[in-house]
Write a protein that holds these residues in place. Structure first.
Motif, mmCIF file in Angstrom:
data_model
loop_
_atom_site.group_PDB
_atom_site.id
_atom_site.type_symbol
_atom_site.label_atom_id
_atom_site.label_comp_id
_atom_site.label_asym_id
_atom_site.label_seq_id
_atom_site.Cartn_x
_atom_site.Cartn_y
_atom_site.Cartn_z
ATOM 1 N N ARG A 99 49.071 46.538 45.173
ATOM 2 C CA ARG A 99 49.287 45.645 46.349
ATOM 3 C C ARG A 99 48.372 44.471 46.237
ATOM 4 O O ARG A 99 48.837 43.283 46.476
ATOM 5 C CB ARG A 99 48.763 46.206 47.605
ATOM 6 C CG ARG A 99 48.712 45.701 48.949
ATOM 7 C CD ARG A 99 47.961 46.045 49.978
ATOM 8 N NE ARG A 99 47.678 47.624 49.703
ATOM 9 C CZ ARG A 99 48.152 48.478 50.446
ATOM 10 N NH1 ARG A 99 48.825 48.272 51.597
ATOM 11 N NH2 ARG A 99 47.524 49.806 50.371
ATOM 12 N N ASP A 100 47.252 44.426 45.749
ATOM 13 C CA ASP A 100 46.493 43.312 45.445
ATOM 14 C C ASP A 100 47.088 41.988 44.692
ATOM 15 O O ASP A 100 46.460 40.798 44.591
ATOM 16 C CB ASP A 100 45.018 43.545 44.930
ATOM 17 C CG ASP A 100 44.148 44.360 46.129
ATOM 18 O OD1 ASP A 100 44.452 44.294 47.425
ATOM 19 O OD2 ASP A 100 43.307 44.819 45.610
ATOM 20 N N SER A 109 52.984 38.251 53.056
ATOM 21 C CA SER A 109 51.817 37.671 53.752
ATOM 22 C C SER A 109 51.920 36.431 54.102
ATOM 23 O O SER A 109 51.638 35.794 55.427
ATOM 24 C CB SER A 109 50.577 38.016 53.084
ATOM 25 O OG SER A 109 49.366 37.654 53.559
ATOM 26 N N HIS A 170 46.573 48.222 54.972
ATOM 27 C CA HIS A 170 46.061 48.491 54.069
ATOM 28 C C HIS A 170 45.422 50.035 53.770
ATOM 29 O O HIS A 170 44.461 50.462 53.326
ATOM 30 C CB HIS A 170 44.628 47.805 53.910
ATOM 31 C CG HIS A 170 44.904 46.261 53.762
ATOM 32 N ND1 HIS A 170 45.197 45.577 52.635
ATOM 33 C CD2 HIS A 170 45.042 45.614 54.934
ATOM 34 C CE1 HIS A 170 45.508 44.214 52.984
ATOM 35 N NE2 HIS A 170 45.331 44.010 54.334
#
Length: 198
Positions: A99-100, A109, A170
């Motif tokens: 994800r990061d 996002s 998250h």
């Protein structure tokens, strides 16, 4: 005697180099640090070339993500809806992993902050894939795997909602076992729809 170089082929190579470079740089540095200059340098093309094909870095990344999504999270029709949805959802999860450093997560996002980009993401990335999902569901309806009257909008939310819920908060994304269980539950729920709603 060698034939003359094909300009279209050169352009396609350049296009793919730009898309690959945008994905790589976004993974390395994030969307905020992504620049047309850096993409051009990594791809070995001029900024002018990029601006001739795309109006912004968001547009470049959107096309790159769209192509990645087409390759990794396509809808197959083997005749077994449960198997096909597990495969497709695993492809979706892979696009957000890790994800990061996921360009897909970065694009989603950023689209929350940029209304213009959000519109492009919706029209170029999301709506076409909803159409493919609905096509697969209609095939399942024709084959009797789910009822003819099943609400495909509800089915869409049930299949994909848990993934985006986990992204927003998250939480760990579902593994293959969890995806399989969710797919089985959603299909069972669609099959158990009250007859009055069919």
């Amino acid at each position: 005697m060698n034939s003359a170089p094909d300009p279209a082929r050169r352009s396609e190579r350049a296009r793919l180099a730009v898309l690959d470079s945008a994905m790589e740089l976004c993974r390395e540095n994030g969307f905020a640090q992504l620049t047309i200059e850096a993409i051009a340098e990594r791809a070995g093309v001029s900024k002018k070339t990029i601006y001739r094909w795309w109006p912004s870095k968001g547009a470049v990344l959107l096309e790159a993500v769209s192509e990645a999504a087409t390759a990794a999270a396509f809808h197959v029709d083997t005749g077994d809806l449960a198997v096909d949805m597990r495969t497709q959802l695993a492809g979706v999860v892979a696009l957000f992993t890790p994800r990061d450093s996921s360009p897909v997560a970065a694009l989603m996002s950023e689209s929350q902050r940029d209304p213009s980009l959000a519109t492009e993401v919706r029209e170029q990335l999301i709506r076409p894939r909803i159409a493919l999902f609905e096509e697969r569901m209609r095939s399942a309806q024709r084959s009797g795997e789910i009822p003819e009257g099943a609400d495909l909008g509800v089915a869409l939310d049930l299949f994909y909602g848990p993934i985006y819920h986990r992204l927003v908060f998250h939480l760990d994304l579902p593994d293959d076992e969890e995806l399989g269980a969710r797919v089985d539950h959603v299909i069972a729920a669609l099959r158990a729809m009250p007859a009055a709603n069919r």
